[in-house]
Scaffold this motif. Structure first.
Motif, PDB file in Angstrom:
ATOM      1  N   LEU A  12       0.847  -1.200   0.000  1.00 24.20           N
ATOM      2  CA  LEU A  12       0.000   0.000   0.000  1.00 24.20           C
ATOM      3  C   LEU A  12       0.877   1.242   0.000  1.00 24.20           C
ATOM      4  O   LEU A  12       1.925   1.277   0.652  1.00 24.20           O
ATOM      5  CB  LEU A  12      -0.917   0.001   1.226  1.00 24.20           C
ATOM      6  CG  LEU A  12      -1.989  -1.093   1.248  1.00 24.20           C
ATOM      7  CD1 LEU A  12      -2.685  -1.145   2.610  1.00 24.20           C
ATOM      8  CD2 LEU A  12      -3.012  -0.874   0.137  1.00 24.20           C
ATOM      9  N   ALA A  14       0.479   4.405   1.252  1.00 26.54           N
ATOM     10  CA  ALA A  14       0.675   5.222   2.457  1.00 26.54           C
ATOM     11  C   ALA A  14       1.685   4.568   3.414  1.00 26.54           C
ATOM     12  O   ALA A  14       2.681   5.204   3.784  1.00 26.54           O
ATOM     13  CB  ALA A  14      -0.665   5.513   3.137  1.00 26.54           C
ATOM     14  N   PRO A  15       1.465   3.304   3.801  1.00 29.68           N
ATOM     15  CA  PRO A  15       2.454   2.694   4.704  1.00 29.68           C
ATOM     16  C   PRO A  15       3.866   2.657   4.112  1.00 29.68           C
ATOM     17  O   PRO A  15       4.857   2.793   4.843  1.00 29.68           O
ATOM     18  CB  PRO A  15       1.923   1.272   4.915  1.00 29.68           C
ATOM     19  CG  PRO A  15       0.476   1.352   4.589  1.00 29.68           C
ATOM     20  CD  PRO A  15       0.324   2.425   3.560  1.00 29.68           C
ATOM     21  N   ASN A  64       2.754   0.891  12.977  1.00 27.21           N
ATOM     22  CA  ASN A  64       1.821   1.492  12.023  1.00 27.21           C
ATOM     23  C   ASN A  64       0.890   0.426  11.465  1.00 27.21           C
ATOM     24  O   ASN A  64       1.010   0.011  10.312  1.00 27.21           O
ATOM     25  CB  ASN A  64       2.565   2.195  10.884  1.00 27.21           C
ATOM     26  CG  ASN A  64       1.579   2.829   9.908  1.00 27.21           C
ATOM     27  OD1 ASN A  64       0.462   3.165  10.285  1.00 27.21           O
ATOM     28  ND2 ASN A  64       1.979   2.953   8.657  1.00 27.21           N
ATOM     29  N   PRO A  66      -3.419  -0.641  11.949  1.00 28.52           N
ATOM     30  CA  PRO A  66      -4.662  -0.268  12.625  1.00 28.52           C
ATOM     31  C   PRO A  66      -4.930  -1.251  13.766  1.00 28.52           C
ATOM     32  O   PRO A  66      -5.116  -2.442  13.522  1.00 28.52           O
ATOM     33  CB  PRO A  66      -5.720  -0.385  11.525  1.00 28.52           C
ATOM     34  CG  PRO A  66      -5.115  -1.206  10.447  1.00 28.52           C
ATOM     35  CD  PRO A  66      -3.634  -1.132  10.592  1.00 28.52           C
ATOM     36  N   SER A 132      -8.842   3.634  11.527  1.00 23.30           N
ATOM     37  CA  SER A 132      -8.826   4.898  10.773  1.00 23.30           C
ATOM     38  C   SER A 132      -9.940   4.940   9.728  1.00 23.30           C
ATOM     39  O   SER A 132     -10.541   5.989   9.500  1.00 23.30           O
ATOM     40  CB  SER A 132      -7.490   5.103  10.084  1.00 23.30           C
ATOM     41  OG  SER A 132      -6.510   5.344  11.051  1.00 23.30           O
ATOM     42  N   ARG A 136     -12.812   7.852   9.638  1.00 19.87           N
ATOM     43  CA  ARG A 136     -13.082   8.688   8.450  1.00 19.87           C
ATOM     44  C   ARG A 136     -14.555   8.610   8.092  1.00 19.87           C
ATOM     45  O   ARG A 136     -15.203   9.626   7.841  1.00 19.87           O
ATOM     46  CB  ARG A 136     -12.206   8.237   7.267  1.00 19.87           C
ATOM     47  CG  ARG A 136     -10.753   8.605   7.473  1.00 19.87           C
ATOM     48  CD  ARG A 136      -9.802   8.004   6.435  1.00 19.87           C
ATOM     49  NE  ARG A 136      -8.456   7.989   6.993  1.00 19.87           N
ATOM     50  CZ  ARG A 136      -7.387   7.468   6.389  1.00 19.87           C
ATOM     51  NH1 ARG A 136      -7.493   6.939   5.178  1.00 19.87           N
ATOM     52  NH2 ARG A 136      -6.207   7.488   6.984  1.00 19.87           N
ATOM     53  N   ASN A 185      -9.295   6.492   0.460  1.00 18.53           N
ATOM     54  CA  ASN A 185      -7.866   6.690   0.138  1.00 18.53           C
ATOM     55  C   ASN A 185      -7.673   6.873  -1.368  1.00 18.53           C
ATOM     56  O   ASN A 185      -8.569   6.614  -2.176  1.00 18.53           O
ATOM     57  CB  ASN A 185      -6.981   5.567   0.700  1.00 18.53           C
ATOM     58  CG  ASN A 185      -7.039   4.285  -0.105  1.00 18.53           C
ATOM     59  OD1 ASN A 185      -7.978   4.055  -0.853  1.00 18.53           O
ATOM     60  ND2 ASN A 185      -6.029   3.447   0.063  1.00 18.53           N
ATOM     61  N   ASP A 213      -5.157  10.890   1.457  1.00 13.85           N
ATOM     62  CA  ASP A 213      -3.720  10.549   1.566  1.00 13.85           C
ATOM     63  C   ASP A 213      -2.853  11.587   0.848  1.00 13.85           C
ATOM     64  O   ASP A 213      -1.824  11.971   1.328  1.00 13.85           O
ATOM     65  CB  ASP A 213      -3.315   9.166   1.017  1.00 13.85           C
ATOM     66  CG  ASP A 213      -3.675   8.014   1.950  1.00 13.85           C
ATOM     67  OD1 ASP A 213      -3.898   8.279   3.145  1.00 13.85           O
ATOM     68  OD2 ASP A 213      -3.733   6.858   1.479  1.00 13.85           O
ATOM     69  N   GLN A 230      -2.202  13.982   3.933  1.00 17.59           N
ATOM     70  CA  GLN A 230      -1.561  13.614   5.194  1.00 17.59           C
ATOM     71  C   GLN A 230      -0.068  13.686   4.884  1.00 17.59           C
ATOM     72  O   GLN A 230       0.396  13.091   3.916  1.00 17.59           O
ATOM     73  CB  GLN A 230      -1.905  12.172   5.597  1.00 17.59           C
ATOM     74  CG  GLN A 230      -3.377  11.830   5.568  1.00 17.59           C
ATOM     75  CD  GLN A 230      -3.699  10.567   6.364  1.00 17.59           C
ATOM     76  OE1 GLN A 230      -3.995  10.641   7.542  1.00 17.59           O
ATOM     77  NE2 GLN A 230      -3.621   9.419   5.720  1.00 17.59           N
ATOM     78  N   PHE A 232       3.130  12.392   5.130  1.00 20.90           N
ATOM     79  CA  PHE A 232       3.775  11.161   5.598  1.00 20.90           C
ATOM     80  C   PHE A 232       5.228  11.385   5.987  1.00 20.90           C
ATOM     81  O   PHE A 232       5.762  10.717   6.868  1.00 20.90           O
ATOM     82  CB  PHE A 232       3.670  10.071   4.528  1.00 20.90           C
ATOM     83  CG  PHE A 232       2.251   9.683   4.226  1.00 20.90           C
ATOM     84  CD1 PHE A 232       1.408   9.291   5.246  1.00 20.90           C
ATOM     85  CD2 PHE A 232       1.758   9.733   2.940  1.00 20.90           C
ATOM     86  CE1 PHE A 232       0.088   8.942   4.982  1.00 20.90           C
ATOM     87  CE2 PHE A 232       0.438   9.378   2.666  1.00 20.90           C
ATOM     88  CZ  PHE A 232      -0.391   8.985   3.688  1.00 20.90           C
TER      89      PHE A 232
HETATM   90  C1  IPT Z   1      -3.708   4.776   6.060  1.00 13.82           C
HETATM   91  C2  IPT Z   1      -3.934   5.252   4.638  1.00 13.82           C
HETATM   92  O1  IPT Z   1      -4.657   6.453   4.646  1.00 13.82           O
HETATM   93  C3  IPT Z   1      -4.679   4.231   3.810  1.00 13.82           C
HETATM   94  O2  IPT Z   1      -4.622   4.617   2.473  1.00 13.82           O
HETATM   95  C4  IPT Z   1      -4.103   2.822   3.975  1.00 13.82           C
HETATM   96  O3  IPT Z   1      -2.879   2.753   3.274  1.00 13.82           O
HETATM   97  C5  IPT Z   1      -3.912   2.504   5.441  1.00 13.82           C
HETATM   98  O4  IPT Z   1      -3.105   3.501   6.079  1.00 13.82           O
HETATM   99  C6  IPT Z   1      -3.242   1.154   5.661  1.00 13.82           C
HETATM  100  O5  IPT Z   1      -3.362   0.779   6.981  1.00 13.82           O
HETATM  101  S1  IPT Z   1      -2.624   5.941   6.850  1.00 13.82           S
HETATM  102  C7  IPT Z   1      -2.523   5.445   8.518  1.00 13.82           C
HETATM  103  C8  IPT Z   1      -1.407   6.172   9.221  1.00 13.82           C
HETATM  104  C9  IPT Z   1      -3.826   5.735   9.218  1.00 13.82           C
END
Ligand code: IPT
Length: 269
Positions: A12, A14-15, A64, A66, A132, A136, A185, A213, A230, A232
């Motif tokens: 992904l 973002a991570p 990192n 959820p 998250s 949202r 996202n 993102d 966001q 990063f």
């Molecule tokens: C969050 C991203 O916004 C989402 O696109 C997805 O990649 C997710 O992570 C994966 O867990 S960002 C996170 C710091 C809340």
């Protein structure tokens, strides 16, 4: 010396951008980063990763993933010798964290669409297992409620472009009146834009789409994506700085919130 990073899938965007930032700021502090990417997000599997860190003499970890509150709290209480800093947990959880404030970005995004005149919304949320994603969604719904909009249909994707593509067809087949799709996202938004192009919903027939993102590619989507940014790089920098502080003084309590903000491009009108 090394620090640990337990991360959501690096496939992904973002991570992976967060991991890249952590790696480079850790390097600036002469710290190696040992990365774990668990497939299962349960207590046993996370505890096993922390045990591996401990065996390598690692005393600080950025997490990192959820995580539900109870799981994050259990990890902290069972591992007092490893400083844990969480990036993706509920604000109600009483553990050390640096996280993004979803409220400002989500609110601005929905209000922007409302101000453009949209009243029939499709909400494409992230997976229900992600804290998250749930935050949202609830803040989109709160903002819609504040504007008096009750016409919103919700579907859930898995953060991937492929899921965005499938869910866009589902939304538009069942609810052809939808004029705006709010997406959790950018990767799913990419899939949505592709589905809309295939359905010839472009130009004057276009459905407005927002992402979340502002990953590096989103400016080059067709049309360039309106999204919630966001930072990063900033998250990675603060995570490394704060973890270093905490390793020097383990009793300190870290609760940092970073802002998110709307970036308006051509995918909304
Ligand atoms: C969050 C991203 O916004 C989402 O696109 C997805 O990649 C997710 O992570 C994966 O867990 S960002 C996170 C710091 C809340």
């Amino acid at each position: 010396p090394s620090i640990g990073l337990i991360t959501a899938s690096l496939t992904l965007h973002a991570p992976s951008q967060i991991a890249a930032a952590i790696k480079s700021y850790a390097g600036a502090h002469q710290l190696e980063v040992v990365i774990a990417m668990p497939v299962m997000v349960d207590y046993a599997s996370l505890q096993a990763r922390l045990n591996e860190f401990r065996a390598q003499n690692i005393r600080g970890a950025i997490i990192n993933l959820p995580l539900e509150s109870s799981l994050a709290e259990k990890l902290v209480s069972e591992n007092p010798d490893i400083c844990c800093l969480f990036l993706d947990i509920s604000p109600e959880t009483d553990v050390c964290c640096v996280r993004f404030n979803h409220l400002d970005g989500c609110g601005a995004c929905v209000s922007h669409l409302w101000e453009l005149g949209h009243r029939d919304f499709g909400l494409l949320a992230g997976p229900e297992s992600s804290v998250s994603a749930r935050m949202r969604l609830s803040s989109w719904r709160e903002t819609l409620h504040r504007h008096g909009v009750s016409n919103a249909v919700t579907v859930f994707g898995d953060w991937s472009a492929a899921s965005g593509w499938h869910k866009a067809f589902e939304l538009l087949h069942q609810h052809s009146r939808i004029s705006a799709i709010v997406v959790a996202n950018d990767q799913m938004a990419l899939g949505v834009l592709s589905a809309l192009a295939q359905l010839h919903r472009t130009g004057s027939r276009a459905v407005s789409v927002t992402g979340y993102d502002d990953t590096a590619d989103s400016l080059y989507f067709q049309p360039p994506l309106t999204t919630v940014a966001q930072d990063f790089n900033k998250l990675g920098k603060r995570a490394v700085e704060l973890l270093i502080q905490k390793m020097a003084a383990p009793q300190i309590r870290i609760r940092e919130l970073l802002p998110t903000h709307l970036i308006i491009r051509q995918s909304t009108w």
